[in-house]
Design a protein around this motif. Structure first.
Motif, PDB file in Angstrom:
ATOM      1  N   SER A   1       0.797  -1.192  -0.028  1.00 28.43           N
ATOM      2  CA  SER A   1      -0.097   0.114   0.093  1.00 28.43           C
ATOM      3  C   SER A   1       0.827   1.130   0.015  1.00 28.43           C
ATOM      4  O   SER A   1       0.240   2.401  -0.115  1.00 28.43           O
ATOM      5  N   ASN A   2       2.160   1.193   0.301  1.00 31.30           N
ATOM      6  CA  ASN A   2       3.066   2.397   0.279  1.00 31.30           C
ATOM      7  C   ASN A   2       3.358   2.802  -1.185  1.00 31.30           C
ATOM      8  O   ASN A   2       4.049   3.677  -1.406  1.00 31.30           O
ATOM      9  N   ILE A   3       2.952   2.051  -2.244  1.00 27.97           N
ATOM     10  CA  ILE A   3       3.212   2.412  -3.676  1.00 27.97           C
ATOM     11  C   ILE A   3       1.938   2.506  -4.588  1.00 27.97           C
ATOM     12  O   ILE A   3       1.333   1.486  -4.316  1.00 27.97           O
ATOM     13  N   ASN A   4       1.558   3.517  -5.035  1.00 32.57           N
ATOM     14  CA  ASN A   4       0.442   3.674  -5.585  1.00 32.57           C
ATOM     15  C   ASN A   4       0.723   4.235  -7.156  1.00 32.57           C
ATOM     16  O   ASN A   4       1.053   5.323  -7.292  1.00 32.57           O
ATOM     17  N   LEU A   5       0.026   3.517  -8.065  1.00 32.74           N
ATOM     18  CA  LEU A   5       0.182   4.298  -9.610  1.00 32.74           C
ATOM     19  C   LEU A   5      -1.142   4.422 -10.078  1.00 32.74           C
ATOM     20  O   LEU A   5      -2.051   3.341 -10.162  1.00 32.74           O
ATOM     21  N   SER A   6      -1.729   5.477 -10.273  1.00 30.14           N
ATOM     22  CA  SER A   6      -3.150   5.684 -11.036  1.00 30.14           C
ATOM     23  C   SER A   6      -3.242   6.790 -12.232  1.00 30.14           C
ATOM     24  O   SER A   6      -2.424   7.499 -11.777  1.00 30.14           O
ATOM     25  N   THR A   7      -4.229   6.746 -12.832  1.00 27.49           N
ATOM     26  CA  THR A   7      -4.256   7.434 -14.005  1.00 27.49           C
ATOM     27  C   THR A   7      -5.201   8.461 -13.821  1.00 27.49           C
ATOM     28  O   THR A   7      -6.533   7.994 -13.815  1.00 27.49           O
TER      29      THR A   7
ATOM     30  N   LEU B   1      -7.394  10.928 -15.967  1.00 27.96           N
ATOM     31  CA  LEU B   1      -7.592  11.209 -17.368  1.00 27.96           C
ATOM     32  C   LEU B   1      -8.099  12.682 -17.496  1.00 27.96           C
ATOM     33  O   LEU B   1      -7.669  13.232 -18.664  1.00 27.96           O
ATOM     34  N   LYS B   2      -8.541  13.124 -16.501  1.00 29.16           N
ATOM     35  CA  LYS B   2      -9.276  14.655 -16.646  1.00 29.16           C
ATOM     36  C   LYS B   2      -7.742  15.416 -16.467  1.00 29.16           C
ATOM     37  O   LYS B   2      -7.905  16.425 -17.204  1.00 29.16           O
ATOM     38  N   ARG B   3      -6.779  15.199 -15.561  1.00 32.85           N
ATOM     39  CA  ARG B   3      -5.593  16.104 -15.376  1.00 32.85           C
ATOM     40  C   ARG B   3      -4.698  15.614 -16.670  1.00 32.85           C
ATOM     41  O   ARG B   3      -3.487  15.950 -16.414  1.00 32.85           O
ATOM     42  N   VAL B   4      -4.768  14.261 -17.247  1.00 31.08           N
ATOM     43  CA  VAL B   4      -3.885  13.971 -18.166  1.00 31.08           C
ATOM     44  C   VAL B   4      -2.362  13.625 -17.599  1.00 31.08           C
ATOM     45  O   VAL B   4      -1.418  14.097 -18.094  1.00 31.08           O
ATOM     46  N   VAL B   5      -2.588  12.775 -16.270  1.00 25.01           N
ATOM     47  CA  VAL B   5      -1.449  12.647 -15.956  1.00 25.01           C
ATOM     48  C   VAL B   5      -1.555  11.067 -15.173  1.00 25.01           C
ATOM     49  O   VAL B   5      -2.530  10.593 -15.157  1.00 25.01           O
ATOM     50  N   MET B   6      -0.378  10.557 -14.866  1.00 23.80           N
ATOM     51  CA  MET B   6      -0.458   9.437 -14.039  1.00 23.80           C
ATOM     52  C   MET B   6       0.314   9.784 -12.749  1.00 23.80           C
ATOM     53  O   MET B   6       1.499  10.207 -12.916  1.00 23.80           O
ATOM     54  N   PHE B   7      -0.274   9.405 -11.637  1.00 21.98           N
ATOM     55  CA  PHE B   7       0.185   9.756 -10.340  1.00 21.98           C
ATOM     56  C   PHE B   7       0.992   8.511  -9.837  1.00 21.98           C
ATOM     57  O   PHE B   7       0.435   7.369  -9.861  1.00 21.98           O
ATOM     58  N   VAL B   8       2.104   8.857  -9.445  1.00 23.33           N
ATOM     59  CA  VAL B   8       2.956   7.659  -8.927  1.00 23.33           C
ATOM     60  C   VAL B   8       3.242   8.142  -7.319  1.00 23.33           C
ATOM     61  O   VAL B   8       3.828   9.497  -7.302  1.00 23.33           O
ATOM     62  N   THR B   9       2.698   7.566  -6.515  1.00 22.96           N
ATOM     63  CA  THR B   9       3.130   7.946  -4.955  1.00 22.96           C
ATOM     64  C   THR B   9       3.824   6.684  -4.466  1.00 22.96           C
ATOM     65  O   THR B   9       3.288   5.698  -4.362  1.00 22.96           O
ATOM     66  N   VAL B  10       5.228   7.094  -3.619  1.00 20.99           N
ATOM     67  CA  VAL B  10       5.861   6.091  -3.079  1.00 20.99           C
ATOM     68  C   VAL B  10       6.252   6.467  -1.810  1.00 20.99           C
ATOM     69  O   VAL B  10       6.767   7.629  -1.359  1.00 20.99           O
ATOM     70  N   ASN B  11       6.044   5.728  -0.896  1.00 19.65           N
ATOM     71  CA  ASN B  11       6.507   5.934   0.500  1.00 19.65           C
ATOM     72  C   ASN B  11       7.428   5.047   0.857  1.00 19.65           C
ATOM     73  O   ASN B  11       7.372   3.824   1.021  1.00 19.65           O
ATOM     74  N   LEU B  12       8.794   5.454   1.128  1.00 21.07           N
ATOM     75  CA  LEU B  12       9.930   4.631   1.304  1.00 21.07           C
ATOM     76  C   LEU B  12      10.270   4.880   2.975  1.00 21.07           C
ATOM     77  O   LEU B  12      10.683   6.123   3.400  1.00 21.07           O
TER      78      LEU B  12
END
Length: 200
Positions: free
Chosen positions: A134-140, A142-153
């Protein structure tokens, strides 16, 4: 495309784990953005939180929507370049015994390398440490035209305070190859009540 340093250069830097690959590529991408423009971009941030002992990375990677749909919705293929720059590494070179695996040929930009290493660490967590997945999330988005990559290390604030080097301080679990002299320090849970914010 933001230029991806050669595999031999990354090996010399000490990229021997997915955690280090993520930290190095994220910091290098943020450096490239700051070199290109000093305007703050809320879509790109790295926050070293010494209270939780975590490095919080949140990047909104721009997408080429025409390519996204032509590839049947593959965000990796549709990643747009953030900058056209090549950034020189200015940090400490860390000794390693076994370098990280070589990325696929299509991972040929820094943007793609950051996403690839994030996905590889997620894959590692899903197989070996499901609680950390759950510390890593990749989501697209489409409205903002981005892929969000969140990583907690997880990282060691003591090592960071002593070295001023997030690459050295990040706690490595995706490889057994630890730099000489760091083995006894990995996993230290000491907390310091200051926060460090790195952002564009």
């Amino acid at each position: 495309m933001t230029v991806l340093s050669s595999k031999s250069t990354r090996d010399l830097i000490g990229i021997n784990s997915y955690e280090r690959a993520i930290v190095w590529s994220a910091c290098t991408l943020l450096s490239a953005k700051n070199t290109q423009s000093e305007t703050y971009d809320k879509n790109f941030s790295i926050f070293a939180d010494q209270e939780t002992s975590q490095i919080l990375i949140s990047f909104g990677m721009p997408l080429n929507m025409a390519l996204f749909w032509a590839s049947m919705g593959d965000p990796d293929l549709a990643l747009e370049e953030i900058t056209p720059l090549e950034i020189s590494y200015e940090g400490e070179y860390l000794p390693i015994n076994n370098p990280l695996e070589e990325e696929p040929l299509n991972v040929n930009t820094l943007e793609k390398y950051f996403v690839w290493s994030s996905k590889k660490l997620l894959e590692y967590y899903l197989k070996n440490d499901i609680e950390k997945a759950s510390n890593i999330n990749l989501s697209t988005d489409l409205k903002r035209v981005v892929m969000f990559v969140t990583v907690n290390l997880d990282y060691d604030p003591i090592i960071y305070a002593e070295s001023d080097n997030l690459l050295k301080a990040v706690i490595v679990t995706s490889t057994q190859d630890l730099p000489t002299g760091l083995t006894s320090l990995i996993g230290n849970d000491n907390l310091i009540g200051n926060n460090l914010l790195i952002g564009n």
